[in-house]
Motif scaffolding. Structure first.
Motif, short mmCIF file in Angstrom:
data_model
loop_
_atom_site.label_atom_id
_atom_site.label_comp_id
_atom_site.label_asym_id
_atom_site.label_seq_id
_atom_site.Cartn_x
_atom_site.Cartn_y
_atom_site.Cartn_z
N PRO A 447 0.81 -1.23 0.00
CA PRO A 447 0.00 0.00 0.00
C PRO A 447 0.84 1.27 0.00
CG PRO A 447 0.05 -0.96 2.19
CD PRO A 447 0.80 -1.90 1.29
N PHE A 448 2.13 1.13 0.29
CA PHE A 448 3.03 2.29 0.24
C PHE A 448 4.44 1.79 -0.06
CE2 PHE A 448 2.05 1.36 4.81
CZ PHE A 448 3.23 0.72 5.15
N ASP A 449 5.30 2.72 -0.43
CA ASP A 449 6.70 2.38 -0.67
C ASP A 449 7.33 1.92 0.64
OD1 ASP A 449 6.28 3.34 -3.21
OD2 ASP A 449 7.21 5.30 -2.82
N GLY A 450 8.21 0.91 0.52
CA GLY A 450 8.85 0.46 1.75
C GLY A 450 9.91 -0.57 1.54
N ILE A 451 10.54 -0.94 2.63
CA ILE A 451 11.58 -1.97 2.65
C ILE A 451 11.00 -3.20 3.33
CG2 ILE A 451 13.85 -2.57 3.53
CD1 ILE A 451 14.51 0.44 3.48
N LEU A 452 11.23 -4.36 2.73
CA LEU A 452 10.67 -5.60 3.25
C LEU A 452 11.62 -6.26 4.25
CD1 LEU A 452 9.13 -7.28 0.08
CD2 LEU A 452 7.91 -6.30 2.02
N LYS A 453 11.01 -6.78 5.30
CA LYS A 453 11.73 -7.61 6.26
C LYS A 453 10.94 -8.90 6.43
CE LYS A 453 13.77 -3.81 8.95
NZ LYS A 453 13.89 -3.22 10.31
N PHE A 454 11.63 -10.01 6.55
CA PHE A 454 10.97 -11.30 6.71
C PHE A 454 11.25 -11.83 8.10
CE2 PHE A 454 11.92 -10.60 2.27
CZ PHE A 454 10.70 -10.87 1.66
N THR A 455 10.19 -12.19 8.79
CA THR A 455 10.32 -12.70 10.16
C THR A 455 9.69 -14.08 10.24
OG1 THR A 455 8.18 -11.87 10.95
CG2 THR A 455 10.02 -10.32 10.96
N ASP A 456 9.83 -14.71 11.40
CA ASP A 456 9.23 -16.02 11.59
C ASP A 456 7.70 -15.96 11.52
OD1 ASP A 456 11.72 -17.07 11.94
OD2 ASP A 456 11.65 -16.99 14.14
N ASN A 457 7.14 -14.78 11.84
CA ASN A 457 5.68 -14.65 11.85
C ASN A 457 5.11 -14.16 10.53
OD1 ASN A 457 5.42 -15.41 14.55
ND2 ASN A 457 5.94 -13.35 15.24
N GLY A 458 5.96 -13.71 9.61
CA GLY A 458 5.44 -13.23 8.34
C GLY A 458 6.31 -12.14 7.76
N LEU A 459 5.65 -11.16 7.17
CA LEU A 459 6.33 -10.13 6.41
C LEU A 459 6.08 -8.76 7.05
CD1 LEU A 459 6.27 -9.77 2.57
CD2 LEU A 459 5.42 -7.90 3.97
N VAL A 460 7.11 -7.91 7.02
CA VAL A 460 6.98 -6.54 7.52
C VAL A 460 7.41 -5.60 6.42
CG1 VAL A 460 7.63 -4.88 9.29
CG2 VAL A 460 7.51 -7.32 9.86
N LEU A 461 6.51 -4.68 6.07
CA LEU A 461 6.82 -3.65 5.08
C LEU A 461 7.06 -2.34 5.85
CD1 LEU A 461 7.01 -2.68 2.11
CD2 LEU A 461 4.54 -2.18 2.25
N VAL A 462 8.31 -1.89 5.85
CA VAL A 462 8.69 -0.71 6.61
C VAL A 462 8.65 0.50 5.69
CG1 VAL A 462 10.45 0.37 8.05
CG2 VAL A 462 10.15 -2.12 8.08
N GLY A 463 7.66 1.38 5.94
CA GLY A 463 7.52 2.58 5.13
C GLY A 463 8.02 3.81 5.84
N GLU A 464 7.74 4.96 5.27
CA GLU A 464 8.23 6.21 5.85
C GLU A 464 7.55 6.53 7.17
OE1 GLU A 464 8.63 10.96 4.68
OE2 GLU A 464 7.87 9.51 3.22
N ASP A 465 6.24 6.25 7.26
CA ASP A 465 5.47 6.63 8.45
C ASP A 465 5.20 5.48 9.40
OD1 ASP A 465 5.19 9.23 7.45
OD2 ASP A 465 3.45 8.64 6.26
N ALA A 466 5.26 4.25 8.92
CA ALA A 466 4.87 3.12 9.76
C ALA A 466 5.37 1.83 9.15
CB ALA A 466 3.35 3.07 9.91
N ALA A 467 5.26 0.78 9.94
CA ALA A 467 5.55 -0.57 9.47
C ALA A 467 4.25 -1.34 9.37
CB ALA A 467 6.53 -1.27 10.41
#
Length: 974
Positions: A447-467
């Motif tokens: 839904p927004f530009d971001g950097i992806l991180k992969f964890t044991d629980n799933g995926l995290v998209l880290v954007g400018e304002d929030a994850a």
């Protein structure tokens, strides 16, 4: 170059013993008397009880500059000269007039000062501190800081290991003394985080003279009327300095964390109160939590080192567990959470004005085909369910699917499925996420530009304002680390043709992994950090806030004022099950006070019976139908022989009112005998014979002339005590009857509870009713047994209270539990007494004996029989009474345990000899029990008795929980 405060940190206490101190007292101050050492980390403090008062001699090493001690003395005088300030010690001059004396003990140079001793209790010994105490401590700190804001002295410019401006080098220096590798690593990590958060704020942190040690150990308190400590004096100005104003409050808050029971939010009343006296700026509010963490690290590292230097120091060894606890609580939550909670506590908001921007997470979903389900305490999904388990969350989503492309849970909902019964703490019921059940393979996009991180629980998209945290997604094999808005992230996991579960959660703090659920007390702060994902989902997935305060205001606007609430701030309770009640935030309470629901809450068998009858018919008892005949027959069968005629009404007040009318009609007389301390209802007649001043403060002065109260046969606090007091109490009845005889006033009857219910379950002395009944009947009166509260199986050993006395009344009144909360009451009497009323015309009660009411009454009796509830009252009630009696052996406040079965009364007294009632303490204990998940209220004329009358289904486990929580309150404080 090593700082002076680092060298000082390695100093142990002066080697001065009590014998040395006695000489110092005598030589320099002309004082003598018993001497007691007080605790200190690096000084020696001795208290002397001299002929002219109590004093404290403070002995410190010569390493401390004299000007620093002069500054402390000047600060004490400065504060004492301002109105409305906390109590502080007075500086007592030596015989030579000096405020500071230089003395040598066994070749070592020391500086000594004498202060007067401020009486009061420190807070350290109380494990639990109520909000009123915590707020008072914060307000005291604010007043003290305000008093010092215009104090200037050169001795305040000092290097001190406790100065939080130097926390980082101090901790780094002291860490060598910490042997536990894990603790050392945790301290290092916590300090790094705290310092990073402080760096940008330092330029805006105000400097002034501060006490810097307003802690639970350095204030003295006096108990308020409720027995809660209120700090009103400050001692030990040894850490006074020029420092950050925010650090002054941080020190206070850190000291509270070992009273927190693991919850750092306990500090918020102190912050709010300090801020109300001496407002902090935005930077200071944001810096407060990092400073608290830094203080906790300094404390634990310093104590570890000091214990290594001086292993025999009882002050350090006694405090080190507290300081480790302070540190553990301080690092138990993300810093961003506490910073948010602190700002919210003073009425501010740090949430951005604009919501998190972005496109749709699921662009391929037809939003018209979305259904959200409710899982809160008022959800119809749980109606008729014995108790909702976690599995119901998934099944509810699946059952709601049908024609919908997507079903979703609600964000910000307090879920009943997460409620925990018999817990001293509220469960984590507040949902910070949304679960979606939708076709497997559904495309999920960024839904927004971001950097992806992969964890044991799933995926995290880290954007400018929030994850954005996503679980239940199968990512694409070629997924890049950097993803643009609208680019595919993957698809909902699951087999083709089936539904998959996707969890969606936002968090403004990109460094933490937020929990899925949090407790109600933490919900507001977490919601600011983890906002709703509704904009990214494209539909309203937010649960409405409960709005309990607004609802209470509406109630108070239209509901008559005499109809009171339990508790000053009552929880909004909308659901119950067995002996448990649940509020709209999912907090479960053990119901130990609700004798109306004799079967327990939410009994499905009773609900089904009422539902069936409502579908068929409900009307008044003048019509002919089966249930009223069956119910009347069942009630008559429960009464002694001869009491075979039944009236059905709506309440206990009506039952007692009717019983009085029956007595008048049957005897042709008017005068009624009743007991002092009794309660029989709210109608004109039943109120007339009610003498409890707890229910009506004017009860003793407003009785009509046909009411004749006699002495309460209270075998605990009455003039005659114990089971052998029967004859004495019976003798007090005779003069009242003899006066009626002399005045020519005929006696209509006598009404009383056969066990003193309203007074707290106190049994009448053996044989009392047998003798009084005989005296009443000898004058032509009838005897009314008010069984509204104590009868109907509640006593366990007897179905009726009068059975315990071995008597048979002429009239029995019942209500309360016989309808399990449905408005139902009854009068059982003889045919002759009942027929006497017909002289006055017909009797009619619109809802009394209606088809629904009769079915309710019959079903209650069936369930009581089939589930053995009277026997359960006997067994569980006996166990509970033994547990409560054991508390009386440990806690002097417990005066006595009254009653039997599941009608018990625990009476609190301030003195077991004088029996001074502990009225205000009892109210505070009830409030503390509410916090621990127990509903309890006081009763008795002095409101000093816990009225223990739970549903008869009370389990042994629940009884033990109540006893455990009460023991905890009596041990820890209220």
């Amino acid at each position: 170059m090593e700082h002076a405060f680092l060298r000082r940190a390695e100093l142990s206490r002066p080697e001065v013993n009590a014998e040395d101190t006695a000489r110092l007292f005598a030589v320099h101050y002309g004082l003598s008397g018993p001497i007691v050492e007080l605790g200190s980390q690096q000084d020696r403090n001795y208290r002397i009880d001299a002929a002219n008062g109590r004093f404290v001699l403070k002995i410190c090493r010569s390493d401390y500059a004299t000007i620093e001690l002069e500054a402390q003395n000047a600060a004490l005088r400065h504060i004492a000269g301002k109105p409305g300030m906390p109590r502080v010690p007075r500086v007592i001059a030596a015989v030579d007039g000096a405020d500071i004396v230089f003395a040598k003990v066994r070749g070592q140079d020391y500086q000594i000062r004498l202060l007067d001793y401020i009486e009061g209790e420190p807070l350290t010994r109380r494990k639990h501190l109520p909000p009123v105490t915590i707020a008072a401590l914060g307000a005291l700190g604010g007043r003290l800081a305000l008093a010092l804001s215009d104090f200037i002295h050169p001795g305040l410019s000092r290097d001190l290991q406790w100065d939080l401006r130097h926390a980082e080098p101090v901790v780094r220096h002291l860490l060598s003394a910490v042997n536990d590798a894990d603790r050392k690593e945790r301290i290092t990590r916590a300090m790094d985080t705290a310092m990073q958060r402080l760096d940008a704020l330092k330029p805006e942190l105000r400097l002034q003279a501060i006490h810097h040690d307003v802690t639970d150990d350095n204030v003295v308190s006096q108990p308020n009327d409720h027995g809660q400590l209120i700090p009103n004096g400050v001692i030990d100005f040894g850490d006074s300095m020029n420092g950050w104003l925010a650090a002054d409050l941080a020190v206070t808050c850190a000291s509270l964390l070992h009273h927190a029971d693991g919850d750092p939010f306990v500090i918020l009343p102190a912050i709010k109160a300090f801020h109300a006296v001496f407002p902090l700026n935005d930077a200071e509010l944001q810096a407060l939590w990092p400073l608290i963490v830094a203080r906790s690290a300094v404390l634990v590292a310093s104590s570890e080192q000091q214990l290594a230097l001086d292993p025999d120091n009882p002050y350090v060894s006694g405090n080190i567990d507290h300081e480790r606890m302070i540190f553990d609580v301080a690092v138990s939550v993300p810093p961003a959470l506490m910073e948010t909670a602190i700002v919210q506590s003073v009425g501010y908001s740090i949430a951005p004005a604009t919501p998190i921007a972005g496109g749709l997470l699921l662009p391929g979903i037809d939003l018209a085909q979305v259904a959200t389900i409710a899982l809160d305490t008022q959800s119809p999904l749980f109606d008729g369910v014995p108790w909702p388990e976690l599995e119901l969350e998934v099944s509810a989503l699946q059952n709601a699917c049908g024609e919908h492309a997507l079903t979703a849970t609600r964000y910000g909902e307090y879920r009943l499925t997460r409620t925990v019964l018999l817990s001293p703490k509220p469960a984590d019921t507040f949902a910070l996420h949304v679960d979606l059940l939708l076709p497997a393979g559904t495309s999920v996009v960024a839904p927004f530009d971001g950097i992806l991180k992969f964890t044991d629980n799933g995926l995290v998209l880290v954007g400018e304002d929030a994850a954005l945290h996503l679980t239940g997604i199968e990512t694409l094999p070629s997924l890049e680390t950097v993803v643009g808005r609208g680019k595919p992230l993957g698809a909902v996991a699951g087999a083709q043709g089936e539904k998959g579960m996707l969890r969606v959660q936002l968090c403004r703090d990109k460094e933490i992994v937020p929990p899925s659920f949090v407790s109600p007390g933490h919900a507001a702060a977490w919601a600011a950090l983890c906002p709703s994902p509704a904009r990214l989902l494209g539909f309203d997935c937010d649960a409405p806030a409960p709005g309990s305060s607004a609802l209470l205001a509406r109630r108070q606007s239209h509901f008559a004022k005499p109809q009171k609430n339990y508790y000053e701030t009552p929880p909004q309770i909308e659901r119950g099950w067995r002996e448990h009640m649940v509020d709209v935030e999912g907090r479960a309470y053990l119901d130990m006070v609700n004798n109306v629901t004799i079967l327990g809450h939410g009994h499905p068998r009773l609900a089904d019976a009422v539902h069936r009858q409502w579908q068929r018919l409900n009307t008044n008892s003048r019509f002919h139908y089966a249930s009223v005949a069956e119910f009347s027959e069942r009630l008559a069968a429960l009464a002694p022989d001869g009491l075979d005629t039944v009236f059905l009404v709506n309440s206990g007040s009506e039952a007692n009112d009717l019983a009085l009318r029956l007595a008048w009609a049957a005897t042709g007389a008017r005068s009624m005998l009743c007991l002092l301390e009794g309660y029989h209802g709210w109608s004109v007649a039943s109120d007339a014979v009610s003498t409890s001043i707890a229910d009506n403060p004017q009860a003793l002065t407003t009785r009509p002339d046909w009411v004749h109260p006699v002495m309460s046969p209270n075998t605990y606090r009455g003039p005659f005590r114990g089971p052998g007091s029967t004859a004495d109490y019976v003798a007090t009845v005779a003069p009242v009857l003899e006066k009626l005889d002399r005045d020519g006033k005929r006696l209509a009857g006598f009404i009383c509870e056969c066990v003193y219910g309203n007074a707290g379950g106190i049994p009448l002395p053996p044989g009392y009713l047998k003798d009084v009944y005989a005296m009443v009947r000898a004058r032509g009166g009838v005897c009314i047994a008010d069984e509204v509260q104590v009868g109907y199986g509640r006593l366990g050993h007897h179905f009726w209270g009068f059975e315990e006395q071995g008597v048979t009344p002429d009239i029995i009144t019942i209500a309360k539990g016989m309808g399990n909360g449905h408005p139902l009451g009854a009068v059982i009497t003889t045919r002759a007494i009942a027929d006497a009323l017909e002289k006055e015309g017909y009797f009619f009660s619109s809802a009394g004996g209606s088809p629904v009411s009769s079915v309710v009454g019959l079903t209650v009796l069936d369930i009581m029989r089939d589930e053995g509830l009277q026997e359960n009252a006997r067994i569980v009630g006996g166990h509970l009474k033994r547990r409560l009696e054991a508390l009386g052996q440990r806690f002097p406040l417990v005066g006595a345990v009254h009653g039997m079965g599941l009608y018990l009364g625990l009476e609190f007294v301030r003195d077991r000899e004088t029996l001074t009632p502990a009225t205000l303490e009892t109210a505070a204990i009830c409030d503390r029990l509410l916090q621990l998940g127990v509903l309890m209220q006081p009763t008795g004329d002095h409101l000093n008795v816990l009225k223990i009358k739970p549903p008869l289904c009370l389990s042994r486990q629940s009884a033990d929980f109540f006893a455990d929580m009460l023991e905890r309150v009596l041990s820890e404080g209220w």
